[in-house]
Design an enzyme around this catalytic site. Structure first.
Site, PDB file in Angstrom:
ATOM      1  N   ASP A  30       0.830  -1.206   0.000  1.00  0.00           N
ATOM      2  CA  ASP A  30       0.000   0.000   0.000  1.00  0.00           C
ATOM      3  C   ASP A  30       0.868   1.260   0.000  1.00  0.00           C
ATOM      4  O   ASP A  30       2.104   1.184   0.059  1.00  0.00           O
ATOM      5  CB  ASP A  30      -0.964  -0.023   1.197  1.00  0.00           C
ATOM      6  CG  ASP A  30      -0.245  -0.339   2.502  1.00  0.00           C
ATOM      7  OD1 ASP A  30       0.928   0.076   2.634  1.00  0.00           O
ATOM      8  OD2 ASP A  30      -0.841  -1.012   3.374  1.00  0.00           O
ATOM      9  N   ASP A 207      -0.639   3.501 -20.308  1.00  0.00           N
ATOM     10  CA  ASP A 207      -0.858   2.096 -20.628  1.00  0.00           C
ATOM     11  C   ASP A 207      -1.308   1.925 -22.092  1.00  0.00           C
ATOM     12  O   ASP A 207      -2.216   2.635 -22.549  1.00  0.00           O
ATOM     13  CB  ASP A 207      -1.957   1.580 -19.696  1.00  0.00           C
ATOM     14  CG  ASP A 207      -2.042   0.083 -19.614  1.00  0.00           C
ATOM     15  OD1 ASP A 207      -1.109  -0.520 -19.047  1.00  0.00           O
ATOM     16  OD2 ASP A 207      -3.038  -0.492 -20.092  1.00  0.00           O
ATOM     17  N   GLU A 278       3.305   3.219 -23.350  1.00  0.00           N
ATOM     18  CA  GLU A 278       3.552   1.784 -23.541  1.00  0.00           C
ATOM     19  C   GLU A 278       3.021   1.390 -24.917  1.00  0.00           C
ATOM     20  O   GLU A 278       1.842   1.594 -25.218  1.00  0.00           O
ATOM     21  CB  GLU A 278       2.832   0.973 -22.456  1.00  0.00           C
ATOM     22  CG  GLU A 278       3.216  -0.494 -22.508  1.00  0.00           C
ATOM     23  CD  GLU A 278       2.151  -1.433 -21.942  1.00  0.00           C
ATOM     24  OE1 GLU A 278       2.503  -2.560 -21.579  1.00  0.00           O
ATOM     25  OE2 GLU A 278       0.964  -1.057 -21.888  1.00  0.00           O
ATOM     26  N   HIS A 351       6.281  -5.247 -14.465  1.00  0.00           N
ATOM     27  CA  HIS A 351       5.278  -6.096 -13.821  1.00  0.00           C
ATOM     28  C   HIS A 351       4.606  -7.066 -14.793  1.00  0.00           C
ATOM     29  O   HIS A 351       3.795  -7.882 -14.366  1.00  0.00           O
ATOM     30  CB  HIS A 351       4.215  -5.209 -13.168  1.00  0.00           C
ATOM     31  CG  HIS A 351       3.438  -4.434 -14.185  1.00  0.00           C
ATOM     32  ND1 HIS A 351       4.023  -3.452 -14.970  1.00  0.00           N
ATOM     33  CD2 HIS A 351       2.147  -4.501 -14.584  1.00  0.00           C
ATOM     34  CE1 HIS A 351       3.113  -2.972 -15.803  1.00  0.00           C
ATOM     35  NE2 HIS A 351       1.966  -3.586 -15.590  1.00  0.00           N
ATOM     36  N   ASP A 352       4.891  -6.934 -16.090  1.00  0.00           N
ATOM     37  CA  ASP A 352       4.301  -7.837 -17.085  1.00  0.00           C
ATOM     38  C   ASP A 352       5.295  -8.874 -17.591  1.00  0.00           C
ATOM     39  O   ASP A 352       4.941  -9.701 -18.440  1.00  0.00           O
ATOM     40  CB  ASP A 352       3.808  -7.036 -18.301  1.00  0.00           C
ATOM     41  CG  ASP A 352       2.642  -6.134 -17.973  1.00  0.00           C
ATOM     42  OD1 ASP A 352       1.864  -6.461 -17.061  1.00  0.00           O
ATOM     43  OD2 ASP A 352       2.520  -5.077 -18.648  1.00  0.00           O
TER      44      ASP A 352
HETATM   45  C1  NOJ Z   1      -0.494  -3.203 -19.945  1.00  0.00           C
HETATM   46  C2  NOJ Z   1      -0.226  -3.315 -18.484  1.00  0.00           C
HETATM   47  O1  NOJ Z   1       1.140  -3.122 -18.244  1.00  0.00           O
HETATM   48  C3  NOJ Z   1      -0.716  -4.658 -18.035  1.00  0.00           C
HETATM   49  O2  NOJ Z   1      -0.331  -4.971 -16.729  1.00  0.00           O
HETATM   50  C4  NOJ Z   1      -2.202  -4.677 -18.193  1.00  0.00           C
HETATM   51  O3  NOJ Z   1      -2.693  -5.964 -17.879  1.00  0.00           O
HETATM   52  C5  NOJ Z   1      -2.631  -4.317 -19.605  1.00  0.00           C
HETATM   53  N1  NOJ Z   1      -1.900  -3.203 -20.154  1.00  0.00           N
HETATM   54  C6  NOJ Z   1      -4.086  -3.963 -19.632  1.00  0.00           C
HETATM   55  O4  NOJ Z   1      -4.267  -2.726 -18.989  1.00  0.00           O
END
Ligand code: NOJ
Length: 580
Positions: A30, A207, A278, A351-352
């Protein structure tokens, strides 16, 4: 740092709030936890924090499904704590960049609630509503308006019986796509962004911006081709669905939208802001358009070429071998492609993505630390702005998931269910998820060797990393030979040496399978970077670059070594020299 391009000498650190630090014992990270850990960020020396979403959200996709852009989700704290975080970062000379998701909202957002309430609601057109395909029973397979698949398995359309129409979601059904063709949508987004900047945030990580503009044929969204586009090594199951890449990635109005956003949100504000987009499945040519300062769109983009290198013809989960040469050639092309115009974001993890030391390095005990350091050396010394994902500064490897019940991510869980239902071998599906699943990067940040790695006093929402008791921040921050200390030195080098931020880039030994080497040059100052990105011992860099006499070692990955550029390199050893 007030110049327009201040971010050339900056390093950004990504915080994934759910997994960073938990201050209230509910097992979920948090804002309070981040505030308590600001010293860690300051010691590392980073300039900017990119905060993954903390807005109100039903958390179908851990906050990338926003139901209220103007407030903080109680799971993460309060808007007052966000103000406190902004103030705390600013006091320490750091900035805050908010993650912002405007390709879609949550289905729980008031805009979507209005939009779905009736076919003639004034906000109906804020999202993509379409009739069922003629000749099919509405709501049954095949009745979807187009043959598009969602990135999180299943079709990209969900039927809404109340109005007899489908809505579009390129991600989960809980994430309906906004219709950027509608000027009211765009104005609502810009107004919200302006409110955040007025509140004191320093910019945005936007995003999937490359998906905002969709291809329309006579006002309709068309079917995708059934052959796969080579650029679409993405996440949609192309064996079942049409290829959406040419229809939704970098669509016809995308640059118009980004220029409008720039005019409406950023133009006229004092320097010091950052806007990074992104952009999966985006080419160098497109990236140049996005990041050419003269076009006033975004400052830099996250391209995906190097994180798609290990994706096969069937996409992300069809894992194919990747060599260091593939990475070097890819990055080399991007360095050349944006040398004159535009700017690169430099990243190996987020994080992806799975952990970079496992994916691009070697996480065996004898190589893990050296490969974490040397991948970072190479990354940070490129021309572009480096991004550090939480835990990469400790050299954290992948988790080693063996069972689906250890995972939490919607993408992984949906893929497992769909692939196994379609008859794939569960063990093979699990192996792919273990290698590339997003939860590798989402287990709690290990702070110390206490139970739960110092992340929480409660039960963590996902198990802590199996190596938390040995690979943790407390074990590294005071150790001059640690991965953390190496990152500190790399970050300081960018701050101290204009050649790192502003120098030209020239690749050496482009065909060498072990050595990754390049020269940076600025105002007559030259740096040479030489790394053995392999397990092979005693690798000699066959450099034609000369002279080496008096080359100064600025930074080496092996503690205590004082070699010259052509001395043999240990496995995964890297060195940075100043050339005379
Ligand atoms: C890219 C983000 O980095 C990812 O974590 C997310 O699941 C997708 N866009 C959808 O928002």
């Amino acid at each position: 740092m007030t110049a327009r391009d201040w971010w050339k000498s900056a390093v950004v650190y990504q915080v994934y709030p759910r997994s960073f630090a938990d201050s209230d014992g509910d097992g979920v990270g948090d804002l309070g936890g981040i505030i308590e850990r600001l010293d860690h960020l300051q010691r590392l020396g980073i300039d900017v924090v990119w905060l993954s979403p903390v807005y109100r959200s039903p958390m179908a996709d851990n906050g990338y499904d926003i139901s209220d852009y103007e407030d903080v989700d109680p799971l993460f704290g309060s808007i007052e704590q966000l103000d406190e975080l902004i103030a705390g970062l600013h006091e320490r000379g750091m900035k805050l960049v908010m993650d912002l998701v405007v390709n879609h909202t949550s289905a729980a957002h008031a805009w979507f609630q209005e939009s779905r309430s009736s076919a003639d609601n004034p906000q109906r057109d804020w999202y993509w509503w379409r009739s069922p395909r003629p000749g099919f029973e509405p709501g049954t397979p095949g009745a979807e308006p187009t043959n598009w698949g969602s990135a999180f398995s299943g079709p990209a359309w969900t039927y809404d019986a109340a109005t007899g129409e489908y809505y579009l979601h390129l991600f989960a059904p809980e994430q309906p796509d906004l219709n950027w063709e509608n000027p009211e949508v765009r104005q609502a987004v810009y107004a919200m962004m302006n409110r955040w900047l007025d509140r004191g945030v320093d910019g945005f990580r936007m995003d999937v911006i490359c998906l905002l503009s969709k291809v329309l044929v006579d006002g309709e969204l068309p079917d995708g081709r059934l052959e796969r586009d080579p650029l679409g090594a993405g996440v949609v199951d192309v064996t079942t669905y049409g290829d959406t890449t040419p229809l939704v990635v970098n669509g016809p109005r995308i640059h118009e939208f980004m220029q409008e956003m720039h005019r409406e949100v950023f133009a006229g504000r004092p320097p010091g802001l950052l806007n990074v987009g992104e952009t999966p499945a985006t080419t160098i040519e497109q990236a140049r358009l996005y990041t050419d300062p003269a076009r006033a769109e975004v400052d830099m983009v996250f391209q995906f070429e190097h994180v798609d290198l290990d994706s096969g013809p069937q996409g992300k989960w069809d894992i194919v071998p990747m060599t260091m040469l593939d990475l070097k050639r890819s990055w080399g092309r991007w360095q050349d492609g944006l040398a004159e115009t535009g700017w690169n974001s430099l990243y190996l993890g987020n994080h992806d993505q799975p952990r970079c030391v496992t994916r691009y390095g070697n996480d065996a005990p004898e190589h893990r630390e050296q490969s974490a350091k040397s991948l970072a050396t190479v990354l940070h010394l490129h021309r572009g702005t480096p991004y550090v994902y939480q835990g990469d500064e400790l050299g954290l490897p992948n988790v080693g998931f063996t069972r689906i019940d250890q995972m939490r991510d919607i993408e992984s869980l949906n893929h497992y269910a769909t692939a196994v239902a379609a008859g794939q071998d569960p063990a093979a599906v699990m192996a792919a998820l273990s290698a590339k699943g997003r939860d590798n990067a989402r287990v709690p940040m290990p702070w110390d060797d206490s139970p739960s790695g110092g992340f929480t006093t409660g039960t963590p929402w996902i198990d802590v990393h199996p190596m938390a008791s040995t690979v943790n921040a407390a074990a590294q921050v005071d150790d001059p030979d640690s991965v953390f200390a190496h990152f500190q030195r790399l970050i300081a080098l960018r701050h101290d040496e204009p050649v790192v931020a502003h120098g030209t880039f020239r690749m050496l030994l482009p065909d060498d399978e072990q050595v990754y080497a390049f020269v940076r040059e600025h105002d007559g100052d030259r740096l040479l970077v030489v790394a053995n990105l392999s397990d092979v011992p005693d690798v000699v860099a066959e450099l034609e670059e000369a002279p080496y006499d008096g080359a100064d070692l600025l930074l080496g990955s092996v503690p205590g070594a004082t070699p010259s550029p052509t001395d043999p390199l240990a496995p995964w050893e890297s060195r940075v020299f100043r050339l005379k």
